[in-house]
Design an enzyme around this catalytic site. Structure first.
Site, PDB file in Angstrom:
ATOM      1  N   CYS A   1      37.181  50.482  56.998  1.00 51.97           N
ATOM      2  CA  CYS A   1      36.690  49.389  56.119  1.00 51.97           C
ATOM      3  C   CYS A   1      38.184  49.001  55.267  1.00 51.97           C
ATOM      4  CB  CYS A   1      35.755  49.892  55.202  1.00 51.97           C
ATOM      5  SG  CYS A   1      35.709  48.680  53.795  1.00 51.97           S
TER       6      CYS A   1
ATOM      7  N   CYS B   1      49.838  45.611  40.578  1.00 55.25           N
ATOM      8  CA  CYS B   1      49.149  44.196  41.104  1.00 55.25           C
ATOM      9  C   CYS B   1      49.167  43.096  40.108  1.00 55.25           C
ATOM     10  CB  CYS B   1      47.444  44.610  41.172  1.00 55.25           C
ATOM     11  SG  CYS B   1      46.796  43.332  41.922  1.00 55.25           S
TER      12      CYS B   1
ATOM     13  N   CYS C   1      42.465  41.671  36.444  1.00 59.25           N
ATOM     14  CA  CYS C   1      41.089  42.126  36.396  1.00 59.25           C
ATOM     15  C   CYS C   1      41.032  43.102  35.379  1.00 59.25           C
ATOM     16  CB  CYS C   1      40.721  42.722  37.849  1.00 59.25           C
ATOM     17  SG  CYS C   1      41.282  41.810  39.425  1.00 59.25           S
TER      18      CYS C   1
ATOM     19  N   ARG D   1      25.450  51.282  47.813  1.00 56.62           N
ATOM     20  CA  ARG D   1      26.675  52.485  47.470  1.00 56.62           C
ATOM     21  C   ARG D   1      26.403  52.624  46.008  1.00 56.62           C
ATOM     22  NH1 ARG D   1      30.967  51.060  49.734  1.00 56.62           N
ATOM     23  NH2 ARG D   1      30.237  51.829  51.673  1.00 56.62           N
TER      24      ARG D   1
ATOM     25  N   CYS E   1      31.282  44.057  52.892  1.00 58.00           N
ATOM     26  CA  CYS E   1      31.078  45.181  51.901  1.00 58.00           C
ATOM     27  C   CYS E   1      31.277  44.438  50.726  1.00 58.00           C
ATOM     28  CB  CYS E   1      31.784  46.375  51.982  1.00 58.00           C
ATOM     29  SG  CYS E   1      31.790  47.665  50.709  1.00 58.00           S
TER      30      CYS E   1
ATOM     31  N   CYS F   1      37.851  53.806  54.022  1.00 58.59           N
ATOM     32  CA  CYS F   1      38.098  52.637  53.276  1.00 58.59           C
ATOM     33  C   CYS F   1      39.497  52.647  52.820  1.00 58.59           C
ATOM     34  CB  CYS F   1      37.131  52.572  52.090  1.00 58.59           C
ATOM     35  SG  CYS F   1      35.400  52.703  52.695  1.00 58.59           S
TER      36      CYS F   1
ATOM     37  N   CYS G   1      40.668  47.133  35.528  1.00 56.62           N
ATOM     38  CA  CYS G   1      41.464  47.804  36.912  1.00 56.62           C
ATOM     39  C   CYS G   1      42.669  48.402  35.994  1.00 56.62           C
ATOM     40  CB  CYS G   1      41.792  46.654  37.860  1.00 56.62           C
ATOM     41  SG  CYS G   1      42.482  47.479  39.181  1.00 56.62           S
TER      42      CYS G   1
HETATM   43  N1  SAM Z   1      43.034  44.378  45.333  1.00 59.70           N
HETATM   44  C1  SAM Z   1      41.793  44.296  46.015  1.00 59.70           C
HETATM   45  C2  SAM Z   1      40.771  43.637  45.423  1.00 59.70           C
HETATM   46  O1  SAM Z   1      40.720  43.424  44.095  1.00 59.70           O
HETATM   47  O2  SAM Z   1      40.201  42.657  46.010  1.00 59.70           O
HETATM   48  C3  SAM Z   1      41.226  45.652  46.494  1.00 59.70           C
HETATM   49  C4  SAM Z   1      41.187  46.736  45.736  1.00 59.70           C
HETATM   50  S1  SAM Z   1      40.282  46.562  43.962  1.00 59.70           S
HETATM   51  C5  SAM Z   1      40.905  47.912  43.238  1.00 59.70           C
HETATM   52  C6  SAM Z   1      38.619  47.058  44.589  1.00 59.70           C
HETATM   53  C7  SAM Z   1      37.538  46.963  43.737  1.00 59.70           C
HETATM   54  O3  SAM Z   1      37.599  48.164  42.880  1.00 59.70           O
HETATM   55  C8  SAM Z   1      37.561  45.862  42.714  1.00 59.70           C
HETATM   56  O4  SAM Z   1      36.936  44.706  43.112  1.00 59.70           O
HETATM   57  C9  SAM Z   1      36.274  46.530  41.733  1.00 59.70           C
HETATM   58  O5  SAM Z   1      35.214  45.859  41.774  1.00 59.70           O
HETATM   59  C10 SAM Z   1      36.385  47.917  41.927  1.00 59.70           C
HETATM   60  N2  SAM Z   1      37.330  48.644  40.679  1.00 59.70           N
HETATM   61  C11 SAM Z   1      38.662  48.569  40.253  1.00 59.70           C
HETATM   62  N3  SAM Z   1      38.690  49.197  39.087  1.00 59.70           N
HETATM   63  C12 SAM Z   1      37.583  49.819  38.788  1.00 59.70           C
HETATM   64  C13 SAM Z   1      36.913  50.333  37.620  1.00 59.70           C
HETATM   65  N4  SAM Z   1      37.947  50.732  36.705  1.00 59.70           N
HETATM   66  N5  SAM Z   1      35.838  50.781  37.644  1.00 59.70           N
HETATM   67  C14 SAM Z   1      34.902  50.652  38.432  1.00 59.70           C
HETATM   68  N6  SAM Z   1      35.247  49.679  39.576  1.00 59.70           N
HETATM   69  C15 SAM Z   1      36.532  49.295  39.616  1.00 59.70           C
HETATM   70 FE1  SF4 Z   2      44.810  43.850  41.547  1.00 59.93          FE
HETATM   71 FE2  SF4 Z   2      42.973  45.757  40.728  1.00 59.93          FE
HETATM   72 FE3  SF4 Z   2      42.317  43.305  40.633  1.00 59.93          FE
HETATM   73 FE4  SF4 Z   2      42.374  44.360  42.989  1.00 59.93          FE
HETATM   74  S1  SF4 Z   2      40.891  44.705  41.159  1.00 59.93           S
HETATM   75  S2  SF4 Z   2      43.365  42.412  42.316  1.00 59.93           S
HETATM   76  S3  SF4 Z   2      44.209  46.076  42.446  1.00 59.93           S
HETATM   77  S4  SF4 Z   2      44.063  44.147  39.474  1.00 59.93           S
END
Ligand code: SAM
Ligand code: SF4
Ligand code: DTB
Length: 356
Positions: A138, A63, A67, A270, A198, A107, A70
């Protein structure tokens, strides 16, 4: 603390929460807070039912976003293998298995900043196919513009997940490649397309209690509360910038659930990522505090989740039943229509090899 006192009855649906009022809830003695949250919970829900959703990563890794929590960001070396968009058929197979194991919502998540035009026919097809199995749908695909939100709504998508993640003040410490306002814009597009929202966040990212209050304030002061509010405990993945953080006090996690329940009395709250590290007793405490939904199945998107039979044993020990889907006549008519349309249009147009 001199918090301004609201004259609204406890448990009323409000959209005017002040930061001080929320901090005052967080500062309550634990038992007082849990009693209040549980009272609100009972007034709106069957306290012995928990909604069950299963996650599926339809496009994994690589990606472009940054973040800090992530494992799927291309900027961090987490050892995750990137995968291309899953084939529609494969997604449907997983949805069927999720339904067979007791999930009522499926989801689908993609590691995208936002979907590209070429992706839309495949994701809308996924929605139609999964919905025709009788599951709620979802998706979480990143930012959406108005047209993309409308296409997903037209395909029958029930919920769109897009998290605010943390308070506006702390957000810049966690993500720099998209703004808080970008997220609010996507949520507005989802709402105006008529889908359910959500939206929640992550705790344990080094934020202060004030940031947890700030996140909940943003969520609860929306014109309509998100129908589903995922509260994730950070899953620390080696290679991400947050992997060395100290653990959040588990009782502060429970407090966050309780305050979310009081502030958004009609929403499903949740208990999301992080359950693998939680004791049964801690999870039980969050259900008492008002959590009434979980992610169910051995994997979240890329990290581990408790085994399904362990969750079912916990439900049984607590006398909790999985919430059954309330199908309206309208829904079943729509599902039947979609099913007929799919039958008629199975010309394999969408059954391409998305991995190519
Ligand atoms: N890429 C899209 C986005 O960020 O909107 C969708 C997938 S992203 C993985 C969805 C959510 O997963 C993120 O907004 C975050 O809140 C949660 N998430 C991702 N990594 C995480 C982690 N290590 N621990 C807890 N929540 C996590
Ligand atoms: Fe990409 Fe992870 Fe951020 Fe979603 S949460 S936008 S998958 S880096
Ligand atoms: C949400 O709030 N949590 C889910 C879902 N929405 C998409 C994702 C949790 C991801 C945890 C890290 C992983 O497994 O990659």
């Amino acid at each position: 603390m001199n918090a301004p006192v609201s004259h609204a009855p406890v448990g009323a649906v409000r959209h005017d929460w002040t930061r001080n009022e929320i901090l005052a809830l967080f500062a309550l003695p634990f038992n007082d807070l849990l009693f209040q949250a549980h009272t609100v919970h009972r007034a709106h829900f069957n306290p012995n039912e928990v909604q069950v959703s299963t996650l599926c990563s339809i496009k994994t890794g690589a990606c472009p976003e940054d973040c800090a929590y992530c494992p799927q960001s291309a900027r961090y070396d987490t050892g995750l293998e990137r995968e291309k968009l899953m084939q529609v058929e494969k997604v449907v197979e997983e949805a069927r298995a999720a339904k067979a194991s007791g999930a009522t919502r499926f989801c689908m998540g993609a590691a995208w900043r936002s979907p590209k035009g070429k992706d839309m026919p495949y994701v809308t097809q996924m929605v139609q196919e999964v919905k025709s199995l009788g599951l709620e749908t979802c998706m979480t695909l990143g930012m959406l513009d108005q047209d993309q939100a409308k296409s997903l709504a037209d395909a029958g998508l029930d919920y769109y997940n897009h998290n605010l993640d943390t308070s506006p003040e702390y957000y810049g410490e966690i993500i720099t490649t998209r703004t808080y306002q970008d997220r609010l814009d996507t949520l507005a597009n989802v709402r105006s397309a008529g889908m359910k929202v959500c939206c929640g966040g992550i705790v344990g990212m080094g934020e202060e209690a004030g940031d947890r209050a700030g996140l909940l304030q943003q969520l609860a002061n929306m014109a309509d509360h998100p129908e589903s509010v995922p509260i994730n405990m950070l899953v620390k993945v080696e290679g991400t910038p947050l992997d060395q953080l100290d653990d959040l006090d588990p009782l502060d996690f429970v407090r966050t659930i309780a305050v979310a329940r009081i502030m958004m009395p009609e929403s499903h709250v949740r208990l999301s990522a992080g359950r693998e590290e939680m004791s049964d007793e801690m999870q039980a405490m969050t259900f008492f505090a008002g959590a009434n939904s979980i992610f169910y199945g051995e994997k979240l998107l890329t990290t581990a989740n408790p085994e399904s039979n362990k969750d079912m044993q916990l439900f049984s020990r607590l006398g909790i039943q999985p919430e059954q889907r309330h199908v309206h006549d309208d829904d079943s008519a729509v599902a039947a229509q979609i099913s007929d349309a799919l039958e008629a249009s199975h010309n394999d147009q969408f059954f391409y090899d998305a991995a190519k």
